[in-house]
Structure formats: structure tokens, C-alpha cells
Design a protein around this motif. Structure first.
Motif, PDB file in Angstrom:
ATOM      1  N   SER A   1      49.786  -8.824 -14.155  1.00 40.21           N
ATOM      2  CA  SER A   1      49.150  -7.518 -14.552  1.00 40.21           C
ATOM      3  C   SER A   1      50.121  -6.639 -14.303  1.00 40.21           C
ATOM      4  O   SER A   1      49.580  -5.431 -13.936  1.00 40.21           O
ATOM      5  N   SER A   2      51.163  -6.981 -13.242  1.00 39.52           N
ATOM      6  CA  SER A   2      52.363  -6.343 -12.972  1.00 39.52           C
ATOM      7  C   SER A   2      51.950  -5.581 -11.496  1.00 39.52           C
ATOM      8  O   SER A   2      53.158  -4.457 -11.286  1.00 39.52           O
ATOM      9  N   ALA A   3      51.483  -5.674 -10.806  1.00 39.30           N
ATOM     10  CA  ALA A   3      51.300  -6.131  -8.757  1.00 39.30           C
ATOM     11  C   ALA A   3      52.876  -6.185  -8.587  1.00 39.30           C
ATOM     12  O   ALA A   3      53.590  -7.214  -8.804  1.00 39.30           O
ATOM     13  N   SER A   4      53.035  -5.676  -7.816  1.00 35.75           N
ATOM     14  CA  SER A   4      54.164  -5.445  -6.992  1.00 35.75           C
ATOM     15  C   SER A   4      54.318  -6.562  -6.174  1.00 35.75           C
ATOM     16  O   SER A   4      54.748  -7.515  -5.635  1.00 35.75           O
ATOM     17  N   GLY A   5      53.197  -6.127  -5.011  1.00 33.94           N
ATOM     18  CA  GLY A   5      52.677  -7.787  -4.147  1.00 33.94           C
ATOM     19  C   GLY A   5      51.540  -7.450  -3.181  1.00 33.94           C
ATOM     20  O   GLY A   5      50.531  -6.572  -4.260  1.00 33.94           O
ATOM     21  N   ILE A   6      50.796  -7.983  -3.063  1.00 32.03           N
ATOM     22  CA  ILE A   6      49.238  -8.595  -2.784  1.00 32.03           C
ATOM     23  C   ILE A   6      49.162  -8.495  -1.717  1.00 32.03           C
ATOM     24  O   ILE A   6      49.727  -8.911  -0.458  1.00 32.03           O
ATOM     25  N   PHE A   7      47.628  -7.422  -0.984  1.00 33.00           N
ATOM     26  CA  PHE A   7      47.713  -7.271   0.282  1.00 33.00           C
ATOM     27  C   PHE A   7      45.879  -7.861   0.630  1.00 33.00           C
ATOM     28  O   PHE A   7      45.156  -7.859  -0.353  1.00 33.00           O
TER      29      PHE A   7
END
Length: 256
Positions: free
Chosen positions: A174-180
Motif C-alpha cells: 500500500s505504498s509504505a516506504s519501510g516498516i517499523f
């Protein structure tokens, strides 16, 4: 190269991105001075500096003003922690993110925790938000603005690994750049996530999870310490203030 592109590229360099977490201008300037390549604000630290607990209790304009001051006075990229977006209304969240971008922020952390109740946003609901955020950012010429999608599964679930992977994959699609993933600590689980999610993983420093080199070996691309430094500074302040009253003497202020 603009700062947005510069910050994005930091997640794909040979080195892990070690992010310095600031809570006011002085802390930001200090982190820049000692050599941090980028800054991420800590909502906990900002709230604490204003005498408030974390949890979107600061007026958004006040929060934005603090971050704007940091951005205007450092040369390195600044990413902002905006918790869950400072609203439950999707259009207001989008507007808040655009206002952050307008003051020069290069990215955000946005979490899937609910603020007015316990729990997480549904996956489809959060994905819808992420998709609309990306569209709005692109339409306003903030291409490559870094959306760090934070999931709080490790704070709110008993056995969070598989749900974390499912949410992370969906957020990236869904277009997130990265995951935290704050709260993630076990090396085997970190490795499992980096092997199964095609996006940079950001983990949060915790006791026993502190070494950048080891995290890089596990595939982590970004490492931050959240409110740990601000808490340490506050504890040092309280200790020294307590000694002033206890001994009625200022000599310890001049000790090296």
C-alpha cells in the motif's frame, strides 16, 4: 539531490541508518554536531519536554512548530514521529502529513495503534490510509517522501510474529516506504521479518538490542533509540537537581 531523496537513499546504502532521536532544537543540534546523518523526532520526548505524557495530547500546531524549528536549524534530514496522525479522520491525517512535508520534513513514522481505545487499526483500514497518503504526497510533488509504517503488534499481541509479517507486507503493498516494529527483540524473529518483507526494517533500541553491526547482519536497515536518550537526560537533570537541594552546594556542577 534533495533531502527527501537523500533520506530515502540512506535506507539502501552499505551502512545501516543509525537515526538520532531529538525532542527539541538543542538535542537536534547536538545530534547533528556529533555526527548523526539524520534525525527522527520522538513524540514521547517532545511531550515529556512540555510536561505531558505521550499519546497525541499536544495540540498539533504546537507539535508542528517544534519540528519546524528543528528542520530550519539543522542541515541533515529530519523525519517526524506523528504517532497515529493526530486525528481519527483520514482527511485530517493526510492534511497533517502534508503540513509536515511543507515545513521540510523528509518522512514520517505513522503507527497503526488506536489512540482513543486499545487495539490496532484493521489492516485494510490502515492500508487505505497509507495509499491515500502516498497519492496526496505525490500530487503535491513530495515524491519519495519516506512513509515508515509502524506496527504495534509487539506491544498489543501475545504471539505477534505472523501478524507482523502479514501487516508489514500489506503496508508495503500500500505504498509504505519501510516498516517499523518497536518491541521486536528476538534475533530469530528479526531475521524472519527481514527475509519475508521486501522493504527496509526499522527496529527500536531495547535492553539487549543495542548493536548496529549485529542488527545489520540480521538485515535491519534502520535503527533508532526513541525516547531512551531523552529519558537519560531527564534522569541526569533530576539527579543533579536533587543533589543541589540535598547538599545545598553547587560544587558537583563543576566536576568533570
Amino acid at each position: 539531490m534533495n533531502k527527501i531523496q537523500e533520506f530515502k537513499d540512506m535506507h539502501f546504502s552499505n551502512d545501516l541508518l543509525f537515526l538520532g532521536n531529538a525532542w527539541d532544537l538543542l538535542s537536534a543540534l547536538t545530534l547533528e554536531k556529533v555526527g548523526f546523518k539524520a534525525i527522527g523526532t520522538t513524540s514521547w520526548g517532545i511531550a515529556n519536554s512540555l510536561g505531558l505524557p505521550d499519546g497525541e495530547l499536544i495540540d498539533f500546531d504546537r507539535h508542528l512548530g517544534i519540528i519546524k524549528t528543528i528542520v530550519e536549524n539543522v542541515k541533515i534530514p529530519v523525519s517526524a514521529d506523528i504517532e497515529a496522525g493526530y486525528s481519527e479522520d483520514i482527511n485530517t491525517i493526510i492534511d497533517n502529513v502534508l503540513r509536515m512535508a511543507d515545513v521540510g520534513v523528509v518522512g514520517i513514522n505513522i503507527e497503526d495503534s488506536l489512540k482513543k481505545s486499545i487495539g490496532l487499526r484493521g489492516i485494510s483500514e490502515h492500508c487505505n490510509l497509507l495509499e491515500k497518503l502516498r497519492i496526496a504526497l505525490d500530487q503535491n510533488d513530495y515524491n519519495d517522501f519516506y512513509i515508515n509504517a509502524r506496527t504495534d503488534t509487539y506491544f498489543q499481541r501475545q504471539n505477534p510474529l505472523m501478524e507482523t509479517i502479514d501487516r508489514a507486507k500489506a503496508y508495503v503493498e500500500s505504498s509504505a516506504s519501510g516498516i517499523f516494529v518497536p518491541g521486536l527483540k528476538e534475533y530469530a524473529e528479526i531475521k524472519e521479518i527481514t527475509m519475508n518483507v521486501n522493504a527496509p526494517l526499522n527496529v527500536l533500541s531495547l535492553p539487549g538490542l543495542t548493536n548496529c553491526n549485529r542488527l545489520k547482519e540480521l538485515g535491519v536497515r534502520r535503527f533508532s533509540f526513541g525516547n531512551a536518550l531523552s529519558d537519560k537526560v531527564v534522569a541526569h537533570l533530576e539527579k543533579n537537581a536533587d543533589e543541589l537541594i540535598a547538599f545545598m552546594d553547587t560544587s558537583h556542577l563543576y566536576e568533570k
